[in-house]
Design a protein around this motif. Sequence first.
Motif, PDB file in Angstrom:
ATOM      1  N   PRO A   1       0.795  -1.227   0.000  1.00 19.41           N
ATOM      2  CA  PRO A   1       0.000   0.000   0.000  1.00 19.41           C
ATOM      3  C   PRO A   1       0.833   1.285   0.000  1.00 19.41           C
ATOM      4  N   THR A   2       0.423   2.188  -0.869  1.00 19.78           N
ATOM      5  CA  THR A   2       0.978   3.544  -0.867  1.00 19.78           C
ATOM      6  C   THR A   2      -0.135   4.468  -1.342  1.00 19.78           C
ATOM      7  N   ALA A   3      -0.049   5.721  -0.972  1.00 22.01           N
ATOM      8  CA  ALA A   3      -1.118   6.669  -1.311  1.00 22.01           C
ATOM      9  C   ALA A   3      -1.342   6.684  -2.821  1.00 22.01           C
ATOM     10  N   SER A   4      -2.610   6.774  -3.215  1.00 21.36           N
ATOM     11  CA  SER A   4      -2.920   6.842  -4.649  1.00 21.36           C
ATOM     12  C   SER A   4      -2.458   8.200  -5.193  1.00 21.36           C
TER      13      SER A   4
ATOM     14  N   LEU B   1       7.431   6.103   0.686  1.00 18.42           N
ATOM     15  CA  LEU B   1       7.300   6.757  -0.619  1.00 18.42           C
ATOM     16  C   LEU B   1       6.565   8.095  -0.543  1.00 18.42           C
ATOM     17  N   THR B   2       5.558   8.174   0.312  1.00 18.17           N
ATOM     18  CA  THR B   2       4.871   9.463   0.456  1.00 18.17           C
ATOM     19  C   THR B   2       5.739  10.444   1.241  1.00 18.17           C
ATOM     20  N   ALA B   3       6.451   9.924   2.224  1.00 25.66           N
ATOM     21  CA  ALA B   3       7.405  10.781   2.961  1.00 25.66           C
ATOM     22  C   ALA B   3       8.429  11.355   1.979  1.00 25.66           C
TER      23      ALA B   3
ATOM     24  N   ILE C   1       6.560   6.974  11.208  1.00 29.39           N
ATOM     25  CA  ILE C   1       6.371   5.849  12.141  1.00 29.39           C
ATOM     26  C   ILE C   1       5.966   4.615  11.349  1.00 29.39           C
ATOM     27  N   GLU C   2       6.651   3.503  11.602  1.00 31.33           N
ATOM     28  CA  GLU C   2       6.325   2.258  10.905  1.00 31.33           C
ATOM     29  C   GLU C   2       6.666   1.083  11.823  1.00 31.33           C
ATOM     30  N   ARG C   3       5.812   0.044  11.770  1.00 30.59           N
ATOM     31  CA  ARG C   3       6.026  -1.107  12.665  1.00 30.59           C
ATOM     32  C   ARG C   3       6.427  -2.383  11.932  1.00 30.59           C
TER      33      ARG C   3
ATOM     34  N   GLY D   1       8.245   0.935  15.346  1.00 28.55           N
ATOM     35  CA  GLY D   1       7.391   0.384  16.397  1.00 28.55           C
ATOM     36  C   GLY D   1       5.960   0.786  16.172  1.00 28.55           C
ATOM     37  N   ASP D   2       5.139   0.471  17.169  1.00 28.12           N
ATOM     38  CA  ASP D   2       3.717   0.758  17.047  1.00 28.12           C
ATOM     39  C   ASP D   2       3.438   2.210  17.422  1.00 28.12           C
ATOM     40  N   ALA D   3       2.677   2.858  16.568  1.00 27.90           N
ATOM     41  CA  ALA D   3       2.342   4.260  16.821  1.00 27.90           C
ATOM     42  C   ALA D   3       1.618   4.435  18.154  1.00 27.90           C
ATOM     43  N   ALA D   4       0.939   3.372  18.612  1.00 28.84           N
ATOM     44  CA  ALA D   4       0.242   3.461  19.904  1.00 28.84           C
ATOM     45  C   ALA D   4       1.239   3.724  21.029  1.00 28.84           C
TER      46      ALA D   4
ATOM     47  N   LEU E   1       4.634  14.794   9.999  1.00 25.36           N
ATOM     48  CA  LEU E   1       4.570  13.517  10.720  1.00 25.36           C
ATOM     49  C   LEU E   1       3.721  12.563   9.886  1.00 25.36           C
ATOM     50  N   GLU E   2       4.274  11.373   9.650  1.00 23.27           N
ATOM     51  CA  GLU E   2       3.504  10.363   8.921  1.00 23.27           C
ATOM     52  C   GLU E   2       3.336   9.141   9.820  1.00 23.27           C
ATOM     53  N   VAL E   3       2.099   8.775  10.077  1.00 23.38           N
ATOM     54  CA  VAL E   3       1.808   7.625  10.933  1.00 23.38           C
ATOM     55  C   VAL E   3       1.450   6.457  10.022  1.00 23.38           C
ATOM     56  N   GLY E   4       2.382   5.537   9.848  1.00 25.00           N
ATOM     57  CA  GLY E   4       2.239   4.449   8.877  1.00 25.00           C
ATOM     58  C   GLY E   4       2.941   4.890   7.602  1.00 25.00           C
ATOM     59  N   THR E   5       4.227   4.588   7.514  1.00 25.00           N
ATOM     60  CA  THR E   5       5.007   5.152   6.405  1.00 25.00           C
ATOM     61  C   THR E   5       5.303   4.136   5.314  1.00 25.00           C
TER      62      THR E   5
ATOM     63  N   LEU F   1      -2.102  10.633   8.523  1.00 27.70           N
ATOM     64  CA  LEU F   1      -2.506   9.448   9.289  1.00 27.70           C
ATOM     65  C   LEU F   1      -2.858   8.357   8.287  1.00 27.70           C
ATOM     66  N   ASP F   2      -2.035   7.311   8.241  1.00 30.24           N
ATOM     67  CA  ASP F   2      -2.198   6.303   7.181  1.00 30.24           C
ATOM     68  C   ASP F   2      -1.802   4.916   7.704  1.00 30.24           C
ATOM     69  N   CYS F   3      -2.180   4.639   8.948  1.00 29.41           N
ATOM     70  CA  CYS F   3      -1.836   3.346   9.564  1.00 29.41           C
ATOM     71  C   CYS F   3      -3.096   2.460   9.577  1.00 29.41           C
TER      72      CYS F   3
ATOM     73  N   VAL G   1      -8.404   0.991  12.155  1.00 30.69           N
ATOM     74  CA  VAL G   1      -9.098   0.809  13.443  1.00 30.69           C
ATOM     75  C   VAL G   1      -8.484   1.684  14.531  1.00 30.69           C
ATOM     76  N   GLN G   2      -7.273   2.174  14.290  1.00 24.50           N
ATOM     77  CA  GLN G   2      -6.594   2.956  15.335  1.00 24.50           C
ATOM     78  C   GLN G   2      -6.765   4.469  15.163  1.00 24.50           C
ATOM     79  N   TYR G   3      -7.381   4.897  14.061  1.00 26.66           N
ATOM     80  CA  TYR G   3      -7.484   6.338  13.806  1.00 26.66           C
ATOM     81  C   TYR G   3      -8.127   7.087  14.981  1.00 26.66           C
TER      82      TYR G   3
ATOM     83  N   ALA H   1       9.973  -5.374   7.394  1.00 34.35           N
ATOM     84  CA  ALA H   1      10.387  -5.358   5.978  1.00 34.35           C
ATOM     85  C   ALA H   1      10.200  -3.959   5.392  1.00 34.35           C
ATOM     86  N   ARG H   2       9.101  -3.316   5.738  1.00 30.63           N
ATOM     87  CA  ARG H   2       8.857  -1.964   5.203  1.00 30.63           C
ATOM     88  C   ARG H   2       9.817  -0.952   5.827  1.00 30.63           C
ATOM     89  N   ILE H   3      10.178  -1.177   7.092  1.00 32.13           N
ATOM     90  CA  ILE H   3      11.167  -0.292   7.725  1.00 32.13           C
ATOM     91  C   ILE H   3      12.478  -0.356   6.946  1.00 32.13           C
TER      92      ILE H   3
HETATM   93  C1  LIG Z   1      -1.088   2.300   3.812  1.00 31.45           C
HETATM   94  S1  LIG Z   1       0.471   1.818   4.399  1.00 31.45           S
HETATM   95  C2  LIG Z   1       1.383   3.307   4.426  1.00 31.45           C
HETATM   96  C3  LIG Z   1       1.701   3.862   3.089  1.00 31.45           C
HETATM   97  C4  LIG Z   1       2.464   5.163   3.108  1.00 31.45           C
HETATM   98  N1  LIG Z   1       1.859   6.145   3.961  1.00 31.45           N
HETATM   99  C5  LIG Z   1       2.528   5.692   1.692  1.00 31.45           C
HETATM  100  O1  LIG Z   1       1.600   6.427   1.312  1.00 31.45           O
HETATM  101  O2  LIG Z   1       3.435   5.317   0.967  1.00 31.45           O
HETATM  102  C6  LIG Z   1       0.138   1.598   6.088  1.00 31.45           C
HETATM  103  C7  LIG Z   1       1.362   1.279   6.901  1.00 31.45           C
HETATM  104  O3  LIG Z   1       1.065   1.516   8.255  1.00 31.45           O
HETATM  105  C8  LIG Z   1       1.736   0.545   9.032  1.00 31.45           C
HETATM  106  N2  LIG Z   1       1.026   0.519  10.310  1.00 31.45           N
HETATM  107  C9  LIG Z   1      -0.266   0.137  10.516  1.00 31.45           C
HETATM  108  N3  LIG Z   1      -0.610   0.350  11.792  1.00 31.45           N
HETATM  109  C10 LIG Z   1       0.499   0.839  12.420  1.00 31.45           C
HETATM  110  C11 LIG Z   1       0.771   1.231  13.749  1.00 31.45           C
HETATM  111  N4  LIG Z   1      -0.143   1.146  14.704  1.00 31.45           N
HETATM  112  N5  LIG Z   1       2.015   1.703  14.031  1.00 31.45           N
HETATM  113  C12 LIG Z   1       2.954   1.793  13.072  1.00 31.45           C
HETATM  114  N6  LIG Z   1       2.758   1.430  11.784  1.00 31.45           N
HETATM  115  C13 LIG Z   1       1.541   0.965  11.464  1.00 31.45           C
HETATM  116  C14 LIG Z   1       1.664  -0.725   8.215  1.00 31.45           C
HETATM  117  O4  LIG Z   1       2.693  -1.610   8.569  1.00 31.45           O
HETATM  118  C15 LIG Z   1       1.800  -0.181   6.799  1.00 31.45           C
HETATM  119  O5  LIG Z   1       3.132  -0.213   6.358  1.00 31.45           O
END
Ligand SMILES: C[S@@+](CC[C@H](N)C(=O)[O-])C[C@H]1O[C@@H](n2cnc3c(N)ncnc32)[C@H](O)[C@@H]1O
Length: 194
Positions: A21-24, A52-54, A68-70, A96-99, A44-48, A114-116, A119-121, A73-75
């Motif tokens: 997944p990456t932003a459209s 690519l968007t960063a 932030i990324e958990r 780690g986990d954004a939580a 700040l990007e939550v779920g990176t 915010l792109d994680c 359910v956590q939004y 492999a993506r890290i």
């Molecule tokens: C949609 S992708 C991110 C795509 C990125 N923002 C982009 O546009 O290229 C969502 C990412 O969020 C990560 N993720 C989901 N929940 C998370 C959390 N609670 N903490 C950290 N990373 C999280 C997933 O591992 C995944 O890589």
Amino acid sequence: MNDQTQQLAALRAAAMQERDPTASDDVLAVLLNEAARIGAKRVLEVGTGRGLTALALLLAGAEHVTAIERDSARISSARENFAAFGVSARAELLEGDAADILPRLSGTYDLIFLDCAKVQYRRFLPDCKRLLRAGGVLCADDVLLFPDGVPKKRKMLAQHIGEFLQALLSDADFAAQVLPVGKGLAVAHKKERP
Ligand SMILES: C[S@@+](CC[C@H](N)C(=O)[O-])C[C@H]1O[C@@H](n2cnc3c(N)ncnc32)[C@H](O)[C@@H]1O
């Protein structure tokens, strides 16, 4: 297009091809537009994901991205990508986990993406609000996931997203709307205090 923009377009195409997944394109265009409009320097990007968007935001003029990324492999991919583009010093990757990470962050950001896990939004909204400067913009992706009705198994997810949208759209400190780009992008401007 310069070399780096082309290189990034190729990485984005590869991610989409691999269904990572990456932003459209239209979501990214709104993000870049909002960043330019407010002159966003700190992001700040939550779920990176792969970063690519960063990267797009950094290439477009952001000075610093906290990402932030958990997923390990993506890290690794994000670190490689930041290094390949020569932006590692401007891209702080928090693993780690954004939580766990969000409550420990301080300072303020001009733009938060915010792109994680969706359910956590709702849970992350108070920290995003705290960390966003007045006049800054919060964008949350994929808030209209089920335009044709919610499948039984996704009811809980739909409820979480609904609660997030309800909280965001009714918050008097934000001027928020949902744009029909990608799978729905919430764009919320944090009002300046009078
Ligand atoms: C949609 S992708 C991110 C795509 C990125 N923002 C982009 O546009 O290229 C969502 C990412 O969020 C990560 N993720 C989901 N929940 C998370 C959390 N609670 N903490 C950290 N990373 C999280 C997933 O591992 C995944 O890589």
